[in-house]
Design a protein around this motif. Structure first.
Motif, mmCIF file in Angstrom:
data_model
loop_
_atom_site.group_PDB
_atom_site.id
_atom_site.type_symbol
_atom_site.label_atom_id
_atom_site.label_comp_id
_atom_site.label_asym_id
_atom_site.label_seq_id
_atom_site.Cartn_x
_atom_site.Cartn_y
_atom_site.Cartn_z
ATOM 1 N N PHE A 270 0.824 -1.202 0.000
ATOM 2 C CA PHE A 270 0.000 0.000 0.000
ATOM 3 C C PHE A 270 0.859 1.254 0.000
ATOM 4 N N GLU A 271 1.981 1.189 0.681
ATOM 5 C CA GLU A 271 2.908 2.328 0.669
ATOM 6 C C GLU A 271 3.412 2.591 -0.744
ATOM 7 N N GLU A 272 3.728 1.519 -1.458
ATOM 8 C CA GLU A 272 4.236 1.678 -2.821
ATOM 9 C C GLU A 272 3.178 2.293 -3.738
ATOM 10 N N MET A 273 1.901 2.148 -3.389
ATOM 11 C CA MET A 273 0.827 2.723 -4.199
ATOM 12 C C MET A 273 0.499 4.147 -3.767
ATOM 13 N N GLY A 274 1.266 4.683 -2.796
ATOM 14 C CA GLY A 274 1.081 6.070 -2.407
ATOM 15 C C GLY A 274 0.241 6.287 -1.173
ATOM 16 N N PHE A 275 -0.146 5.209 -0.488
ATOM 17 C CA PHE A 275 -0.947 5.334 0.725
ATOM 18 C C PHE A 275 -0.052 5.296 1.953
ATOM 19 N N TYR A 276 -0.450 6.052 2.961
ATOM 20 C CA TYR A 276 0.215 5.941 4.258
ATOM 21 C C TYR A 276 -0.493 4.831 5.021
ATOM 22 N N TYR A 277 0.219 3.784 5.346
ATOM 23 C CA TYR A 277 -0.380 2.566 5.906
ATOM 24 C C TYR A 277 -0.317 2.575 7.430
ATOM 25 N N VAL A 278 -1.443 2.216 8.066
ATOM 26 C CA VAL A 278 -1.521 2.069 9.516
ATOM 27 C C VAL A 278 -2.192 0.739 9.827
ATOM 28 N N GLY A 279 -1.549 -0.066 10.650
ATOM 29 C CA GLY A 279 -2.183 -1.314 11.037
ATOM 30 C C GLY A 279 -1.192 -2.453 11.092
ATOM 31 N N PRO A 280 -1.713 -3.674 11.290
ATOM 32 C CA PRO A 280 -3.121 -3.988 11.522
ATOM 33 C C PRO A 280 -3.540 -3.717 12.964
ATOM 34 N N ILE A 281 -4.818 -3.403 13.153
ATOM 35 C CA ILE A 281 -5.346 -3.179 14.494
ATOM 36 C C ILE A 281 -6.587 -4.036 14.690
ATOM 37 N N ASP A 282 -6.894 -4.301 15.942
ATOM 38 C CA ASP A 282 -8.032 -5.144 16.313
ATOM 39 C C ASP A 282 -9.322 -4.355 16.105
ATOM 40 N N GLY A 283 -10.125 -4.803 15.155
ATOM 41 C CA GLY A 283 -11.349 -4.091 14.819
ATOM 42 C C GLY A 283 -12.467 -4.246 15.819
ATOM 43 N N HIS A 284 -12.264 -5.067 16.854
ATOM 44 C CA HIS A 284 -13.293 -5.228 17.886
ATOM 45 C C HIS A 284 -12.893 -4.559 19.198
ATOM 46 N N ASN A 285 -11.720 -3.956 19.223
ATOM 47 C CA ASN A 285 -11.225 -3.303 20.421
ATOM 48 C C ASN A 285 -11.334 -1.793 20.245
ATOM 49 N N LEU A 286 -12.314 -1.207 20.911
ATOM 50 C CA LEU A 286 -12.552 0.224 20.761
ATOM 51 C C LEU A 286 -11.391 1.055 21.302
ATOM 52 N N GLU A 287 -10.659 0.529 22.265
ATOM 53 C CA GLU A 287 -9.511 1.256 22.804
ATOM 54 C C GLU A 287 -8.378 1.336 21.781
ATOM 55 N N HIS A 288 -8.390 0.414 20.826
ATOM 56 C CA HIS A 288 -7.418 0.475 19.738
ATOM 57 C C HIS A 288 -7.946 1.322 18.572
ATOM 58 N N LEU A 289 -9.229 1.148 18.276
ATOM 59 C CA LEU A 289 -9.813 1.826 17.117
ATOM 60 C C LEU A 289 -9.882 3.341 17.290
ATOM 61 N N LEU A 290 -10.406 3.776 18.424
ATOM 62 C CA LEU A 290 -10.699 5.201 18.598
ATOM 63 C C LEU A 290 -9.465 6.093 18.470
ATOM 64 N N PRO A 291 -8.369 5.788 19.157
ATOM 65 C CA PRO A 291 -7.214 6.700 19.019
ATOM 66 C C PRO A 291 -6.640 6.732 17.614
ATOM 67 N N VAL A 292 -6.642 5.608 16.923
ATOM 68 C CA VAL A 292 -6.113 5.596 15.557
ATOM 69 C C VAL A 292 -6.998 6.422 14.636
ATOM 70 N N LEU A 293 -8.314 6.240 14.728
ATOM 71 C CA LEU A 293 -9.231 7.012 13.887
ATOM 72 C C LEU A 293 -9.113 8.511 14.187
ATOM 73 N N LYS A 294 -8.970 8.847 15.465
ATOM 74 C CA LYS A 294 -8.833 10.262 15.827
ATOM 75 C C LYS A 294 -7.533 10.833 15.275
ATOM 76 N N ASN A 295 -6.463 10.046 15.362
ATOM 77 C CA ASN A 295 -5.185 10.518 14.826
ATOM 78 C C ASN A 295 -5.262 10.755 13.326
ATOM 79 N N VAL A 296 -5.857 9.803 12.620
ATOM 80 C CA VAL A 296 -5.938 9.919 11.161
ATOM 81 C C VAL A 296 -6.846 11.078 10.774
#
Length: 640
Positions: free
Chosen positions: A241-267
């Motif tokens: 994904f980086e080679e295609m020009g995207f800034y890649y973040v992950g992988p993160i646990d999609g069922h853990n809100l404590e992981h999801l929320l800070p990443v979404l807020k940062n992005v």
């Protein structure tokens, strides 16, 4: 699982959700999962995918300012929790029913559905279009596209990513990886790294590093960039994904809100990051035992008992068309090692799974890649094999250029098994196979068949096996056959020849496909009214049986064609022949086909009646042509 949903009851729209404290979101997600299960248990529909994105749905609507921020759900069958949170909870029990909510996202249904989607892999393209439109207007909203890992098998997703990387518009793509197909197991370290990599401090440090590197020779600068990309790729798996020009973040646990929320807020806060891909790992069917333990994770279900998970499926009276196709093809392949079967991510939906059990080495599931499937089949055909490309009618539309350019122009004998032709009921507009007759019958040297029942389908599969000099297609509907006796050994039909099932004098009904039973019922009704009717089964939409059409036109007062397809299909072939051969003089012709409209979801029988393609519609067309009312009639002399 509890019926009580005190927090969810406070949420009518996402703005209500955003008033809650983040510590309450776990309870909201649990209540939302329960509400989704109960709703689908009453309506049927797609369940597993929606259960897998409950926490992600809550987090996205909590962090992003929807609907001003655009949230696009790829495919759409994962959107039921989204619908509940966006003002449609009171109507969720009408899901996939006539006059009710669509089973997919739909622009006309809600401002929270910025893009309608039921076919896969469109979200990144649509999202990029919205992002560019925002930039052109000088706007400041966010655009988020949620795409499943299965949908990433389609080339369109990569075309969009390539374009997005080049434009560098601010776009967030969330890769919902629910099959562990890309990511290793995720845990605390992965979550920590994802938060770090999406943080402002890291992004700022990254920019400082870039500026410093720019002071050095270009070779050094590029070496620094590569070192960072591959270091991050080593940790996260995101180098592609980086080679295609995207800034890649992950992988993160999609069922853990404590992981999801800070990443979404940062992005969301990183306004100069360009396109970003967040890799989220989820579990399809999450939180409902029967779904988690099912092989298909309850992808598509009938109504079911919430406690046991037992689905209320009526016992079939006849085999499903897709299974007839799979079984017949498997049997024919026992004596023909050149027969191969291809599907585009729908093995059970097309019956190819039955072929695969018997002939695994000759079965190819290419993923959600219909364009590739068609040209792949063309390559096989060019080497002397007999490929059957089993693809839904509406999905084949995605590979139409390949059908024309790679198959038809070269007269390669690819056999298309076109499932879901005609009305499909609850799946509505997006899956309704209306156009295959029109888009195939216009192609030179194409053989197009449509069986009237499951026995005819068996014969047509055998017919297609023997067509080695040009492409061919068999189009058949979703659902069960009519219960006719199946042939022990299917026989090849004569190309372009129909059959007459009932002889009459005044009205001729020429039916293509499974409306034949309605045609026979209409003939009975007309007989009661004093009009005898001939009923013929066309079998072939192309080439049409010109001798049969001529005979019906010359010996009847009225000729009615019936097809469960759009204008421009079978009737167009018949009308062209009648016109060119001056057979319309004195003949009253009526062509019955689907209306020029996209009909919403409803029971198939209702859709057929709405279109005037049932027996009552055929009778009404005959009486109108005869100038008779619906109750009185007298036999008129047939034309000389």
């Amino acid at each position: 699982m509890t019926d009580a949903t005190p927090l969810l009851d406070q949420i009518t729209v996402p703005a209500d959700l955003r008033k809650l404290d983040s510590s309450q979101l776990r309870q909201v997600a649990d209540e939302l999962r329960s509400a989704t299960i109960r709703a689908v248990s009453q309506t049927g529909g797609h369940l597993g995918a929606g259960l897998g994105v409950v926490e992600l749905t809550v987090a996205l609507h909590y962090v992003y300012n929807t609907p001003a921020d655009r949230l696009i759900w790829d495919v759409g069958h994962q959107c039921y929790p989204h619908k509940i949170l966006t003002g449609r909870r009171e109507r969720i029990n009408t899901l996939r029913q006539g006059g009710g909510l669509s089973g997919f996202t739909k622009r006309a249904e809600s401002e929270y559905d910025p893009f309608g989607a039921a076919h896969s892999s469109t979200s990144i393209s649509a999202g990029l279009g919205m992002a560019v439109a925002r930039d052109l207007k000088g706007g400041d909203n966010h655009v988020v596209a949620v795409i499943g890992d299965g949908a990433m098998s389609a080339g369109m997703a990569y075309e969009a990513m390539n374009n997005a990387g080049a434009t560098n518009s601010r776009l967030t793509v969330i890769l919902n990886d629910n099959d562990m197909s890309i990511a290793p197991p995720v845990g605390a370290m992965s979550a920590y790294l994802s938060r770090l990599l999406s943080s402002k401090s890291y992004l700022s440090l990254r920019e400082i590093g870039k500026h410093i590197a720019e002071r050095f020779p270009r070779q050094f600068e590029r070496a620094v960039e590569k070192a960072e990309e591959f270091a991050r790729g080593f940790v996260t798996g995101g180098t592609l994904f980086e080679e295609m020009g995207f800034y890649y973040v992950g992988p993160i646990d999609g069922h853990n809100l404590e992981h999801l929320l800070p990443v979404l807020k940062n992005v969301r806060g990183a306004r100069d990051a360009g396109p970003v891909l967040i890799h989220v790992v989820t579990q399809k069917g999450k939180g409902y035992g029967p779904a988690e333990n099912s092989a298909d994770k309850y992808h598509g279900v009938a109504k079911f008992d919430v406690v046991t998970g037992a689905q209320h499926k009526p016992k079939p009276n006849a085999p499903a068309y897709q299974n007839v196709f799979g079984e017949v093809l498997s049997k024919l392949a026992e004596t023909d090692d050149k027969i191969v079967a291809i599907t585009a991510a729908m093995p059970s939906g097309t019956g190819v799974n039955l072929f695969e059990k018997a002939h695994p080495e000759r079965t190819f599931d290419v993923g959600i890649a219909e364009q590739h499937a068609v040209t792949f089949a063309a390559g096989l055909a060019s080497e002397g094999y007999r490929p059957f490309a089993a693809i839904y009618s509406t999905f084949l539309q995605r590979g139409y250029d390949q059908v024309v350019h790679d198959v038809a122009i070269q007269k390669l004998p690819v056999r298309f098994a076109i499932d879901r032709a005609g009305y499909v009921g609850a799946d509505g507009q997006t899956h309704c196979g209306a156009f295959d007759l029109a888009y195939l019958c216009c192609l030179p040297d194409f053989v197009v068949m449509a069986p009237s029942d499951e026995a005819e389908l068996a014969h047509m599969v055998a017919t297609a096996v023997g067509i080695d000099d040009r492409p061919s297609a068999i189009r058949y509907p979703r659902g069960e056959g009519t219960g006719v006796e199946m042939p022990e050994t299917p026989k090849a039909l004569e190309i372009g020849k129909g059959r007459i099932l009932r002889e009459g004098k005044t009205v001729a009904i020429l039916s293509l496909g499974t409306r034949l039973q309605d045609a026979l019922s209409a003939a009975d009704d007309l007989a009661v009214r004093g009009f005898s009717a001939t009923v013929a089964d066309a079998r072939f939409a192309k080439p049409i049986d010109t001798a049969l059409v001529r005979r019906l036109a010359e010996t009847h007062d009225v000729l009615i064609t019936v097809e469960e397809g759009s204008i421009g299909g079978f009737s167009a072939q018949v009308l062209d022949f009648l016109t060119r051969n001056d057979l319309l003089q004195g003949l009253k012709l009526r062509t019955l086909y689907m209306p020029d409209a996209f009909l919403d979801q409803e029971k198939p029988a209702v859709q057929v009646a709405q279109a005037g393609l049932d027996s009552a519609g055929i009778v009404a067309a005959a009486l109108s042509a005869l100038g008779a009312d619906r109750t009185d009639g007298a036999e008129k002399p047939a034309r000389a």
